[in-house]
Design a protein around this motif. Structure first.
Motif, mmCIF file in Angstrom:
data_model
loop_
_atom_site.group_PDB
_atom_site.id
_atom_site.type_symbol
_atom_site.label_atom_id
_atom_site.label_comp_id
_atom_site.label_asym_id
_atom_site.label_seq_id
_atom_site.Cartn_x
_atom_site.Cartn_y
_atom_site.Cartn_z
ATOM 1 N N GLY A 153 3.012 -8.123 -4.854
ATOM 2 C CA GLY A 153 2.156 -8.993 -4.059
ATOM 3 C C GLY A 153 1.708 -8.337 -2.771
ATOM 4 N N VAL A 154 2.599 -7.570 -2.142
ATOM 5 C CA VAL A 154 2.215 -6.839 -0.930
ATOM 6 C C VAL A 154 1.110 -5.839 -1.267
ATOM 7 N N LEU A 155 1.289 -5.111 -2.365
ATOM 8 C CA LEU A 155 0.260 -4.153 -2.772
ATOM 9 C C LEU A 155 -1.054 -4.867 -3.076
ATOM 10 N N GLU A 156 -0.985 -5.972 -3.798
ATOM 11 C CA GLU A 156 -2.216 -6.681 -4.165
ATOM 12 C C GLU A 156 -2.937 -7.243 -2.946
ATOM 13 N N VAL A 157 -2.185 -7.764 -1.994
ATOM 14 C CA VAL A 157 -2.845 -8.405 -0.863
ATOM 15 C C VAL A 157 -3.554 -7.382 0.017
ATOM 16 N N VAL A 158 -2.986 -6.171 0.149
ATOM 17 C CA VAL A 158 -3.672 -5.168 0.977
ATOM 18 C C VAL A 158 -4.735 -4.405 0.192
ATOM 19 N N ASP A 159 -4.558 -4.301 -1.127
ATOM 20 C CA ASP A 159 -5.475 -3.494 -1.927
ATOM 21 C C ASP A 159 -6.622 -4.303 -2.522
ATOM 22 N N VAL A 160 -6.436 -5.613 -2.664
ATOM 23 C CA VAL A 160 -7.457 -6.454 -3.293
ATOM 24 C C VAL A 160 -7.952 -7.544 -2.348
ATOM 25 N N MET A 161 -7.026 -8.312 -1.793
ATOM 26 C CA MET A 161 -7.427 -9.477 -1.003
ATOM 27 C C MET A 161 -8.007 -9.076 0.361
ATOM 28 N N TYR A 162 -7.386 -8.103 1.008
ATOM 29 C CA TYR A 162 -7.848 -7.657 2.326
ATOM 30 C C TYR A 162 -8.543 -6.296 2.302
ATOM 31 N N GLY A 163 -8.507 -5.609 1.166
ATOM 32 C CA GLY A 163 -9.016 -4.251 1.158
ATOM 33 C C GLY A 163 -9.573 -3.845 -0.183
ATOM 34 N N GLY A 164 -9.511 -2.546 -0.437
ATOM 35 C CA GLY A 164 -10.033 -1.995 -1.682
ATOM 36 C C GLY A 164 -11.219 -1.089 -1.434
ATOM 37 N N ASP A 165 -11.723 -0.503 -2.523
ATOM 38 C CA ASP A 165 -12.898 0.352 -2.415
ATOM 39 C C ASP A 165 -14.106 -0.461 -1.968
ATOM 40 N N ALA A 166 -14.967 0.162 -1.203
ATOM 41 C CA ALA A 166 -16.175 -0.527 -0.737
ATOM 42 C C ALA A 166 -17.075 -0.851 -1.927
ATOM 43 N N LEU A 238 2.123 -11.583 5.151
ATOM 44 C CA LEU A 238 0.735 -11.161 4.978
ATOM 45 C C LEU A 238 -0.151 -12.303 4.498
ATOM 46 N N TRP A 239 0.435 -13.250 3.792
ATOM 47 C CA TRP A 239 -0.309 -14.438 3.364
ATOM 48 C C TRP A 239 -0.278 -15.542 4.429
ATOM 49 N N ASN A 240 0.233 -15.231 5.616
ATOM 50 C CA ASN A 240 0.299 -16.194 6.730
ATOM 51 C C ASN A 240 1.121 -17.426 6.364
ATOM 52 N N ARG A 241 2.176 -17.203 5.572
ATOM 53 C CA ARG A 241 3.064 -18.300 5.170
ATOM 54 C C ARG A 241 4.377 -18.287 5.931
ATOM 55 N N ARG A 242 4.575 -17.306 6.799
ATOM 56 C CA ARG A 242 5.787 -17.251 7.614
ATOM 57 C C ARG A 242 5.526 -16.347 8.805
ATOM 58 N N ASP A 243 6.469 -16.366 9.757
ATOM 59 C CA ASP A 243 6.316 -15.511 10.924
ATOM 60 C C ASP A 243 6.853 -14.113 10.622
ATOM 61 N N ALA A 244 6.910 -13.276 11.639
ATOM 62 C CA ALA A 244 7.270 -11.873 11.447
ATOM 63 C C ALA A 244 8.758 -11.605 11.660
ATOM 64 N N ALA A 245 9.586 -12.647 11.669
ATOM 65 C CA ALA A 245 11.021 -12.436 11.831
ATOM 66 C C ALA A 245 11.545 -11.539 10.715
ATOM 67 N N GLY A 246 12.311 -10.503 11.097
ATOM 68 C CA GLY A 246 12.862 -9.581 10.111
ATOM 69 C C GLY A 246 11.939 -8.438 9.755
ATOM 70 N N ILE A 247 10.711 -8.454 10.251
ATOM 71 C CA ILE A 247 9.753 -7.384 9.997
ATOM 72 C C ILE A 247 9.678 -6.511 11.246
ATOM 73 N N THR A 248 9.816 -5.208 11.075
ATOM 74 C CA THR A 248 9.799 -4.304 12.225
ATOM 75 C C THR A 248 8.515 -3.486 12.233
#
Length: 268
Positions: A153-166, A238-248
């Protein structure tokens, strides 16, 4: 690119499992309860949203490879909560049946670049996962996300939902920044380069000029910034479903800011 994608039968199993857990969370929920990540929605709205999404992609698989017509009429929303639950059961079962009957390699329309039914296997597994989380947050009882599905899901959200080839009508201007996303479970890294996508979509007339990402192979250069955490935490964040606690976050603040600019658009 890290080998995070799952076998297609596993995606199909996740659609079944996450859809069932979504329904279980909402079955006894107050229909008027607000969805924390989507406060304009009630539990009833959330239930109908996923029912409608699953209806649409079941139909798309069934009528492949034709794209949906512009005048396509969606089913009428039931007037009662019991009716919404029954409609969800029907459309969710239909989605699994149509995807399974078509198989992942069949050609089919999709808004994403890869025009196969397999794209819907993957996308609908993540759709069900994130909305199951919505349902559990709404009902007040959150359970863990599957680590392997969340990592993909992390890969999909950055590669498809928020990014990808132009797209053909757009131009991607990469920045000098490289951001590495470190997943603790499984132990993997995703490299992304923030930048800007500009151009005009000829189908919609929409003008695009804003932040974008491209996933890249592991480079020889060092990362400008590193974002690290458990896959489930990163996926939900990344889906804005939680805060950044535990993420560095470490490294160049400007690189992280460019990354955050690309992943801060609202997603339903």
């Amino acid at each position: 690119m890290p080998p995070l994608a799952l076998p297609y039968p596993v995606y199909l199993d996740h659609i079944r499992t996450e859809s069932r857990r979504f329904r279980e969370a909402l079955a006894t929920c107050d229909p008027d309860a607000r969805v924390p990540a989507c406060p304009d929605w009630t539990a009833a709205d959330l239930l109908w949203h996923l029912a409608g999404v699953q209806w649409f992609w079941a139909r798309t698989a069934r009528t492949r490879p034709a794209p949906p017509s512009e005048d396509l009429l969606a089913p009428e929303r039931p007037a009662t909560y019991d009716g919404l639950l029954a409609a969800f059961d029907e459309h969710s079962a239909s989605l699994v049946a149509e995807l399974e009957a078509a198989g992942p390699d069949a050609e089919a329309w999709h808004w994403a670049p890869v025009q196969t039914v397999g794209t819907s296997y993957r996308r609908q597994a993540h759709e069900a996962l994130i909305h199951r989380l919505d349902a559990e947050q709404t009902a007040g009882s959150v359970t863990p996300l599957d680590p392997a599905l969340a990592a993909d899901g992390v890969l999909e959200v950055v590669d498809v939902m928020y990014g990808g080839d132009a797209p053909g009508w757009g131009r991607f201007e990469p920045s000098d920044h490289l951001v590495r996303i470190d997943l603790a479970d499984p132990d993997a890294a995703i490299w992304v380069r923030p930048g800007t996508l500009s151009g005009t979509d000829p189908d919609t007339g929409e003008v695009h000029d804003g932040p974008h990402l491209q996933v890249v192979d592991e480079p020889d250069a060092a990362a400008s910034a590193v974002v690290a955490g458990a896959a489930a935490d990163l996926d939900a964040w990344l889906w804005n479903r939680r805060d950044a606690a535990g993420i560095t976050v470490t490294g160049d603040p400007a690189a992280y800011d460019a990354f955050r600019a690309a992943v801060s658009q609202p997603l339903d």
